[in-house]
Design a protein around this motif. Structure first.
Motif, short mmCIF file in Angstrom:
data_model
loop_
_atom_site.label_atom_id
_atom_site.label_comp_id
_atom_site.label_asym_id
_atom_site.label_seq_id
_atom_site.Cartn_x
_atom_site.Cartn_y
_atom_site.Cartn_z
N ARG A 129 3.60 -9.36 -38.56
CA ARG A 129 4.20 -9.15 -39.88
C ARG A 129 5.71 -9.32 -39.82
N ILE A 130 6.35 -8.70 -38.85
CA ILE A 130 7.81 -8.76 -38.73
C ILE A 130 8.26 -10.16 -38.33
N TYR A 131 7.54 -10.79 -37.42
CA TYR A 131 7.90 -12.14 -36.98
C TYR A 131 7.78 -13.14 -38.13
N CYS A 132 6.74 -13.00 -38.92
CA CYS A 132 6.57 -13.87 -40.10
C CYS A 132 7.75 -13.68 -41.05
N ARG A 133 8.10 -12.44 -41.31
CA ARG A 133 9.24 -12.17 -42.18
C ARG A 133 10.51 -12.80 -41.62
N HIS A 134 10.70 -12.63 -40.32
CA HIS A 134 11.91 -13.15 -39.69
C HIS A 134 11.99 -14.68 -39.82
N THR A 135 10.91 -15.36 -39.53
CA THR A 135 10.94 -16.82 -39.56
C THR A 135 11.07 -17.36 -40.98
N VAL A 136 10.34 -16.77 -41.92
CA VAL A 136 10.42 -17.23 -43.31
C VAL A 136 11.81 -16.98 -43.88
#
Length: 125
Positions: A73-80
């Protein structure tokens, strides 16, 4: 243990490191985050007790299913968010730093709208 910003950062770091190398150790986390070994050890013990990570006899650190959900969840947020900020003209390094700050505090609703909007504009619609 509450899933704090610090815990999210640790879980995201373990995810990123596990994508780059076969085994993750505490020293890898120390190097990546710039934290001392005692600091990392304390948080890892708490995350292990909470079922977010496992540590085997060779001190390999792995995300549990629960830890993986948070990390993804956090990695997706970071990349987007990083990609979105770059798209609107923010310098790559600043975009990554800002995404790291925003990823922890932004609501699901706002993030989902940014993600949908970015997807639409990046596809040229």
């Amino acid at each position: 243990m509450a899933i704090t910003e610090a815990v999210e950062n640790y879980l995201e770091t373990i995810l990123i490191l596990s994508q780059k190398q076969p085994d993750v150790h505490a020293i890898d986390i120390c190097s990546y985050l710039g934290y001392s070994r005692p600091t990392v050890s304390i948080i890892l013990k708490k995350m292990k007790d909470e079922g977010l990570v496992t540590v085997d006899d060779e001190n390999h650190i792995r995300l549990t299913d629960a830890g993986r959900i948070v990390a993804d969840r956090i990695y997706c947020r970071h990349t987007v968010l990083t990609d979105f900020f770059i798209h609107i003209g923010v310098n790559r390094d600043v975009a990554a730093e800002d995404a790291c700050m925003v990823e922890h505090d932004i609501s699901d609703e706002t993030f989902d709208c940014i993600k949908a909007h970015y997807k639409k504009i990046s596809e040229g619609k």
